[in-house]
Scaffold this motif. Sequence first.
Motif, PDB file in Angstrom:
ATOM      1  N   ARG A   1       0.884  -1.182   0.000  1.00  0.00           N
ATOM      2  CA  ARG A   1       0.000   0.000   0.000  1.00  0.00           C
ATOM      3  C   ARG A   1       0.915   1.223   0.000  1.00  0.00           C
ATOM      4  NH1 ARG A   1      -4.870   0.059   3.155  1.00  0.00           N
ATOM      5  NH2 ARG A   1      -3.766   1.388   4.630  1.00  0.00           N
TER       6      ARG A   1
ATOM      7  N   ALA B   1      -1.204   6.745  -9.617  1.00  0.00           N
ATOM      8  CA  ALA B   1      -2.382   6.546  -8.762  1.00  0.00           C
ATOM      9  C   ALA B   1      -3.631   6.239  -9.575  1.00  0.00           C
ATOM     10  CB  ALA B   1      -2.610   7.779  -7.896  1.00  0.00           C
TER      11      ALA B   1
ATOM     12  N   ASP C   1      -3.266   2.422 -10.615  1.00  0.00           N
ATOM     13  CA  ASP C   1      -2.842   1.360  -9.689  1.00  0.00           C
ATOM     14  C   ASP C   1      -3.527   1.527  -8.337  1.00  0.00           C
ATOM     15  OD1 ASP C   1      -1.354  -0.399  -7.951  1.00  0.00           O
ATOM     16  OD2 ASP C   1       0.298  -0.346  -9.393  1.00  0.00           O
ATOM     17  N   GLN C   2      -4.354   0.559  -7.976  1.00  0.00           N
ATOM     18  CA  GLN C   2      -5.123   0.639  -6.735  1.00  0.00           C
ATOM     19  C   GLN C   2      -4.270   0.402  -5.487  1.00  0.00           C
ATOM     20  OE1 GLN C   2      -8.430   1.491  -6.243  1.00  0.00           O
ATOM     21  NE2 GLN C   2      -8.318   2.121  -8.380  1.00  0.00           N
ATOM     22  N   ARG C   3      -3.017   0.032  -5.659  1.00  0.00           N
ATOM     23  CA  ARG C   3      -2.135  -0.078  -4.491  1.00  0.00           C
ATOM     24  C   ARG C   3      -1.850   1.296  -3.887  1.00  0.00           C
ATOM     25  NH1 ARG C   3       3.019  -3.077  -6.628  1.00  0.00           N
ATOM     26  NH2 ARG C   3       2.524  -1.692  -8.391  1.00  0.00           N
TER      27      ARG C   3
ATOM     28  N   ILE D   1      -3.004   4.334  -2.079  1.00  0.00           N
ATOM     29  CA  ILE D   1      -4.171   4.558  -1.216  1.00  0.00           C
ATOM     30  C   ILE D   1      -4.406   6.032  -0.904  1.00  0.00           C
ATOM     31  CG2 ILE D   1      -4.019   2.257  -0.201  1.00  0.00           C
ATOM     32  CD1 ILE D   1      -2.727   3.582   2.278  1.00  0.00           C
TER      33      ILE D   1
ATOM     34  N   LYS E   1      -9.319   9.625 -11.653  1.00  0.00           N
ATOM     35  CA  LYS E   1      -9.600   8.239 -11.292  1.00  0.00           C
ATOM     36  C   LYS E   1      -9.217   7.930  -9.848  1.00  0.00           C
ATOM     37  CE  LYS E   1      -8.628   6.736 -16.045  1.00  0.00           C
ATOM     38  NZ  LYS E   1      -7.753   5.883 -16.892  1.00  0.00           N
ATOM     39  N   LEU E   2      -8.817   8.939  -9.098  1.00  0.00           N
ATOM     40  CA  LEU E   2      -8.302   8.705  -7.751  1.00  0.00           C
ATOM     41  C   LEU E   2      -9.394   8.436  -6.726  1.00  0.00           C
ATOM     42  CD1 LEU E   2      -5.863   8.594  -5.855  1.00  0.00           C
ATOM     43  CD2 LEU E   2      -6.027  11.086  -5.628  1.00  0.00           C
TER      44      LEU E   2
ATOM     45  N   ARG F   1     -10.245   7.466  -2.979  1.00  0.00           N
ATOM     46  CA  ARG F   1      -9.001   7.580  -2.229  1.00  0.00           C
ATOM     47  C   ARG F   1      -8.687   9.058  -1.991  1.00  0.00           C
ATOM     48  NH1 ARG F   1      -5.533   4.475  -6.473  1.00  0.00           N
ATOM     49  NH2 ARG F   1      -7.218   5.341  -7.778  1.00  0.00           N
TER      50      ARG F   1
ATOM     51  N   CYS G   1      -3.749   8.001   6.135  1.00  0.00           N
ATOM     52  CA  CYS G   1      -3.935   7.039   5.043  1.00  0.00           C
ATOM     53  C   CYS G   1      -3.496   5.643   5.472  1.00  0.00           C
ATOM     54  CB  CYS G   1      -3.141   7.466   3.811  1.00  0.00           C
ATOM     55  SG  CYS G   1      -3.786   8.917   2.945  1.00  0.00           S
TER      56      CYS G   1
END
Length: 320
Positions: free
Chosen positions: A173, A190, A193-195, A197, A214-215, A218, A279
């Motif tokens: 993460r 970001a 990639d969903q890693r 956060i 697209k964030l 998060r 986070c």
Amino acid sequence: MLSQGLRLSANIFRRIVSEMAHTTPGISLSATSQMPQGKPHSINEYTSVKKPPHLDRLTSATHQESAVESVTIEVDDGPDGFVPGFLHMPPNFTAPNPFQEHHRTAAILLSGAGGGVTGPSSIYLSLACKLATLSSGIPTLRLDYRCPARNKPCVADVYAGMKYLQDLYGLDRFVLVGWSFGGAPVFAVAGADQRVIGCATVASQTADADGIRKLAPRPVLLLHGTGDRTLSHACSERLYAMYGDKGERQLELFDGDNHALMGNAGTAEGMLCEFIARCAGVEVDEGLRREVVETELLNDGEREELMQRGGDLRGAESSQ
């Protein structure tokens, strides 16, 4: 006489345009050419900024010190495939056991169009030590670029840093922080990639930053000085709008401050520290805030010189 007057007017016009180009804030510091200039910098060039000059103030308050490793990370996208950086690890850190609860989070700090490893007002130099010293310390990588101001190779550098931290330490993460041009690779990674956060930027450009759309949900933190003569604070206002209203977004404008937030460096650093901790799910209580977050590891008069030594004012980058 008329032609002479026209030539004079043309010269005056060119001078005015040139002066405006140097005084009017823009929206991008990305390189116009994709051809890299020279070779990547060696980690050995940055030995004088491996640690902040007054780290003893933090160790005196906490009775512990994070380890700082000089790293050279392989990047598999062509020639010059190594990027330097400094990795700040919590004391006695071991890779988290996948069957035990751990925040499994690392922060990656990225500089501007000149590359470098100290960040705006040398905030990264101090911030990385503090994050690694929290009660549940957050490993933090201060990462240079191989080809500063060129988004595609810089994005590859970030991915290489993430792979390095995941392969060696089991961290999967990531909170990404970028200054100036650094907002471009932050949001590009970001958005894909969903890693990742959470993201934070200081005086970010808007060019190549569409990934912020697209964030959400998060969180994002956007900091900017209204006196920035390099990239207008309108950039961060635009990014705030691009993020949308589907998640946690915060925009903080510092009245009259410059591109590096020299006038509010301590406040900005504290906001970044607590955002990253939040986070990661790491609580910062009043004791930690007093002993870690608010401890000054740099004096204000040292900040610009440390930026110079750390490579953060190369190329088109500026503290103003």
